[in-house]
Design an enzyme around this catalytic site. Sequence first.
Site, PDB file in Angstrom:
ATOM      1  N   ASN A   1      -7.465  -3.546   4.318  1.00 35.51           N
ATOM      2  CA  ASN A   1      -7.681  -3.783   2.889  1.00 35.51           C
ATOM      3  C   ASN A   1      -6.544  -4.648   2.324  1.00 35.51           C
ATOM      4  O   ASN A   1      -5.710  -4.206   1.546  1.00 35.51           O
ATOM      5  CB  ASN A   1      -7.776  -2.450   2.147  1.00 35.51           C
ATOM      6  CG  ASN A   1      -8.318  -2.609   0.758  1.00 35.51           C
ATOM      7  OD1 ASN A   1      -8.429  -3.716   0.246  1.00 35.51           O
ATOM      8  ND2 ASN A   1      -8.639  -1.492   0.125  1.00 35.51           N
TER       9      ASN A   1
ATOM     10  N   LYS B   1       2.586  -6.448  -5.379  1.00 38.86           N
ATOM     11  CA  LYS B   1       2.848  -7.064  -6.678  1.00 38.86           C
ATOM     12  C   LYS B   1       3.378  -6.038  -7.684  1.00 38.86           C
ATOM     13  O   LYS B   1       4.158  -6.366  -8.577  1.00 38.86           O
ATOM     14  CB  LYS B   1       1.563  -7.680  -7.219  1.00 38.86           C
ATOM     15  CG  LYS B   1       1.695  -9.069  -7.699  1.00 38.86           C
ATOM     16  CD  LYS B   1       0.331  -9.582  -8.140  1.00 38.86           C
ATOM     17  CE  LYS B   1       0.458 -11.038  -8.480  1.00 38.86           C
ATOM     18  NZ  LYS B   1      -0.792 -11.603  -8.960  1.00 38.86           N
TER      19      LYS B   1
ATOM     20  N   ALA C   1      -5.911  -4.934  -1.561  1.00 41.73           N
ATOM     21  CA  ALA C   1      -5.213  -3.789  -2.154  1.00 41.73           C
ATOM     22  C   ALA C   1      -3.728  -3.833  -1.807  1.00 41.73           C
ATOM     23  O   ALA C   1      -2.878  -3.588  -2.667  1.00 41.73           O
ATOM     24  CB  ALA C   1      -5.824  -2.480  -1.673  1.00 41.73           C
ATOM     25  N   ILE C   2      -3.406  -4.169  -0.570  1.00 39.88           N
ATOM     26  CA  ILE C   2      -2.002  -4.244  -0.141  1.00 39.88           C
ATOM     27  C   ILE C   2      -1.261  -5.272  -0.983  1.00 39.88           C
ATOM     28  O   ILE C   2      -0.147  -5.010  -1.465  1.00 39.88           O
ATOM     29  CB  ILE C   2      -1.910  -4.571   1.362  1.00 39.88           C
ATOM     30  CG1 ILE C   2      -2.452  -3.395   2.180  1.00 39.88           C
ATOM     31  CG2 ILE C   2      -0.480  -4.893   1.764  1.00 39.88           C
ATOM     32  CD1 ILE C   2      -2.672  -3.698   3.654  1.00 39.88           C
TER      33      ILE C   2
ATOM     34  N   TYR D   1      -0.678  -3.846  -4.475  1.00 38.77           N
ATOM     35  CA  TYR D   1       0.398  -2.844  -4.494  1.00 38.77           C
ATOM     36  C   TYR D   1       1.773  -3.501  -4.349  1.00 38.77           C
ATOM     37  O   TYR D   1       2.731  -3.107  -5.001  1.00 38.77           O
ATOM     38  CB  TYR D   1       0.189  -1.810  -3.397  1.00 38.77           C
ATOM     39  CG  TYR D   1      -1.052  -0.971  -3.573  1.00 38.77           C
ATOM     40  CD1 TYR D   1      -1.417  -0.467  -4.821  1.00 38.77           C
ATOM     41  CD2 TYR D   1      -1.887  -0.683  -2.500  1.00 38.77           C
ATOM     42  CE1 TYR D   1      -2.565   0.299  -4.993  1.00 38.77           C
ATOM     43  CE2 TYR D   1      -3.034   0.083  -2.658  1.00 38.77           C
ATOM     44  CZ  TYR D   1      -3.361   0.572  -3.903  1.00 38.77           C
ATOM     45  OH  TYR D   1      -4.485   1.331  -4.062  1.00 38.77           O
TER      46      TYR D   1
END
Length: 56
Positions: free
Chosen positions: A16, A25, A19-20, A23
Site C-alpha cells: 500500500n 508526509k 498510504a505509506i 504517513y
Amino acid sequence: MHLNLHKIYLYVFESNQRAINCYKKAGFTIEGKLPEHHFAKGKYEDVLIMGRVCSL
C-alpha cells in the site's frame, strides 16, 4: 485538551505505497517489518510498522 500522548504507531501493508507515502508526509517513519505476516488472496504479504513521536 491534552491527551498526554508520546508516541503513535500503526501497521500498514507494504504493497500500500499510497498510504505509506501519506504517513511519511505526516511525519511517520518505518520502524520495523513483519515479513510474510498477512495471508490474503493466496499469498503472504509483509506488514510495516510505522511510528511517530509526538512533540509539543
